[in-house]
Design a protein around this motif. Structure first.
Motif, PDB file in Angstrom:
ATOM      1  N   PRO A 160       0.830  -1.214   0.000  1.00 53.61           N
ATOM      2  CA  PRO A 160       0.000   0.000   0.000  1.00 53.61           C
ATOM      3  C   PRO A 160       0.859   1.255   0.000  1.00 53.61           C
ATOM      4  CG  PRO A 160      -0.718  -1.548   1.695  1.00 53.61           C
ATOM      5  CD  PRO A 160       0.585  -2.059   1.176  1.00 53.61           C
ATOM      6  N   LEU A 161       0.339   2.296  -0.591  1.00 54.89           N
ATOM      7  CA  LEU A 161       1.027   3.574  -0.574  1.00 54.89           C
ATOM      8  C   LEU A 161       1.181   4.082   0.851  1.00 54.89           C
ATOM      9  CD1 LEU A 161      -0.893   5.235  -3.521  1.00 54.89           C
ATOM     10  CD2 LEU A 161       1.544   4.679  -3.547  1.00 54.89           C
ATOM     11  N   LYS A 162       2.303   4.751   1.104  1.00 54.77           N
ATOM     12  CA  LYS A 162       2.557   5.369   2.403  1.00 54.77           C
ATOM     13  C   LYS A 162       2.938   6.830   2.209  1.00 54.77           C
ATOM     14  CE  LYS A 162       4.102   1.118   4.705  1.00 54.77           C
ATOM     15  NZ  LYS A 162       5.207   0.467   5.456  1.00 54.77           N
ATOM     16  N   LEU A 163       2.556   7.641   3.164  1.00 52.72           N
ATOM     17  CA  LEU A 163       2.932   9.046   3.142  1.00 52.72           C
ATOM     18  C   LEU A 163       4.438   9.170   3.272  1.00 52.72           C
ATOM     19  CD1 LEU A 163       2.124  12.097   3.365  1.00 52.72           C
ATOM     20  CD2 LEU A 163       2.053  11.737   5.836  1.00 52.72           C
ATOM     21  N   VAL A 164       5.083   9.890   2.321  1.00 50.38           N
ATOM     22  CA  VAL A 164       6.535  10.068   2.377  1.00 50.38           C
ATOM     23  C   VAL A 164       6.944  11.534   2.400  1.00 50.38           C
ATOM     24  CG1 VAL A 164       7.094   7.841   1.309  1.00 50.38           C
ATOM     25  CG2 VAL A 164       6.696   9.844  -0.157  1.00 50.38           C
ATOM     26  N   ALA A 165       6.023  12.454   2.097  1.00 48.18           N
ATOM     27  CA  ALA A 165       6.367  13.875   2.133  1.00 48.18           C
ATOM     28  C   ALA A 165       5.099  14.710   2.204  1.00 48.18           C
ATOM     29  CB  ALA A 165       7.170  14.275   0.893  1.00 48.18           C
ATOM     30  N   GLY A 166       5.162  15.809   2.955  1.00 45.10           N
ATOM     31  CA  GLY A 166       4.059  16.745   3.028  1.00 45.10           C
ATOM     32  C   GLY A 166       3.029  16.352   4.073  1.00 45.10           C
ATOM     33  N   PRO A 167       1.935  17.150   4.113  1.00 41.99           N
ATOM     34  CA  PRO A 167       1.642  18.271   3.227  1.00 41.99           C
ATOM     35  C   PRO A 167       2.644  19.405   3.415  1.00 41.99           C
ATOM     36  CG  PRO A 167      -0.273  17.687   4.588  1.00 41.99           C
ATOM     37  CD  PRO A 167       0.871  16.931   5.108  1.00 41.99           C
TER      38      PRO A 167
END
Length: 297
Positions: free
Chosen positions: A230-237
């Motif tokens: 699954p996609l994971k948050l890697v930058a931002g917001p």
């Protein structure tokens, strides 16, 4: 997240799979589609742009065999699509007189509905794509490539640029920058300060990306995964200048090599012959006004 499907928007290619947010554009390609279908008015991608003068999509598009489904193509009736370039991939833009962009080699798919001010550039939108290399059509990583970018409607710049290869801007230290890297950058993509996330470009595996752009909030968020994870948050917001509307490009855009200061549109070196390509899957744009972002199954 919630299920919200739009089967009437693109009935010929919509794959009702594991996307959980409202779909504004579904670019996954049905298994029955042939390369020549990309040249038809009925194509979900712009049938005219962007490719070399006198080329057709039938010559450019490939469907590689033996490639497993990408993250959002599991249990769907869709297939991976490869975008290729060769020595004749020289785009001729409008103008009087039109001047061929001889510095570049380029082939890019643009959603047919994406006219620069349409629903995909209003509010908050998430742009998805998966990408992998083709060992039979390898890139020449001594060049800089843009496999994905979102260009402003006036063609002057891009809100985001997704890059690989050796950066044309030599201010990057080659001793610390591996050209076999995937990098997501914001506006003014050749400035290292605008790099939001980068990762090694591993061979023979899907790299999954999602970028949320707030066209009014000027916020950018990046998600990433590899394989079927699954996609994971890697930058931002984080802040990014998202003004200017525009169009979402996926394909192969190859810069020339040459000294700093050259006119890269019309100067620089491109070897010949060229036989290069990148494989894409899970291309879609979703409505994230409510904060919805599809991360996986």
């Amino acid at each position: 997240m919630f299920f919200f499907l739009f089967p009437l928007i693109f009935p010929s290619v919509l794959a009702l799979g594991n996307i959980k947010c409202p779909i504004l554009f579904d670019g996954r390609v049905h298994k029955n589609v042939q390369p020549a279908d990309f040249d038809k008015n009925s194509s979900i991608y712009d049938h005219q742009f962007v490719h070399g003068q006198n080329q057709t999509w039938a010559e450019i598009i490939k469907f590689p065999e033996g490639v497993p489904p990408s993250l959002f193509e599991i249990s769907t009736n869709t297939k991976a699509v490869e975008v290729t370039i060769n020595q004749n991939s020289i785009f001729v833009p409008g103008g009087d007189p039109p001047v061929p962009e001889t510095g570049f080699r380029r082939s890019e798919l643009i959603p047919a509905l994406n006219n620069g001010t349409d629903i995909t550039v209003q509010g908050t939108r998430t742009f998805h794509w998966s990408i992998r290399n083709d060992p039979t059509r390898p890139l020449n990583l001594s060049h800089e490539y843009h496999p994905v970018w979102h260009e402003t409607a006036d063609f002057s710049t891009s809100e985001i640029t997704f890059l690989t290869g050796k950066p044309f801007n030599q201010s990057f230290d080659p001793t610390v920058h591996d050209p076999k890297t995937l990098r997501l950058a914001g506006r003014q993509s050749n400035s290292p300060e605008t790099t939001f996330f980068q990762t090694p470009f591993l061979d023979d595996v899907w790299h999954n990306w999602a970028v949320t752009l707030g066209f009014e909030t000027n916020l950018l968020t990046v998600y990433y995964s590899i394989g079927l994870e699954p996609l994971k948050l890697v930058a931002g917001p984080a802040f990014n200048n998202n003004s200017g509307g525009g169009q979402f490009h996926t394909g192969v855009f190859k810069l020339p090599t040459g000294p700093l200061g050259i006119d890269v549109l019309h100067q620089g070196f491109q070897e010949s012959p060229i036989n290069e390509g990148l494989i894409f899957g899970s291309i879609f744009i979703e409505d994230s006004n409510s904060g919805c972002v599809t991360l996986g199954n």
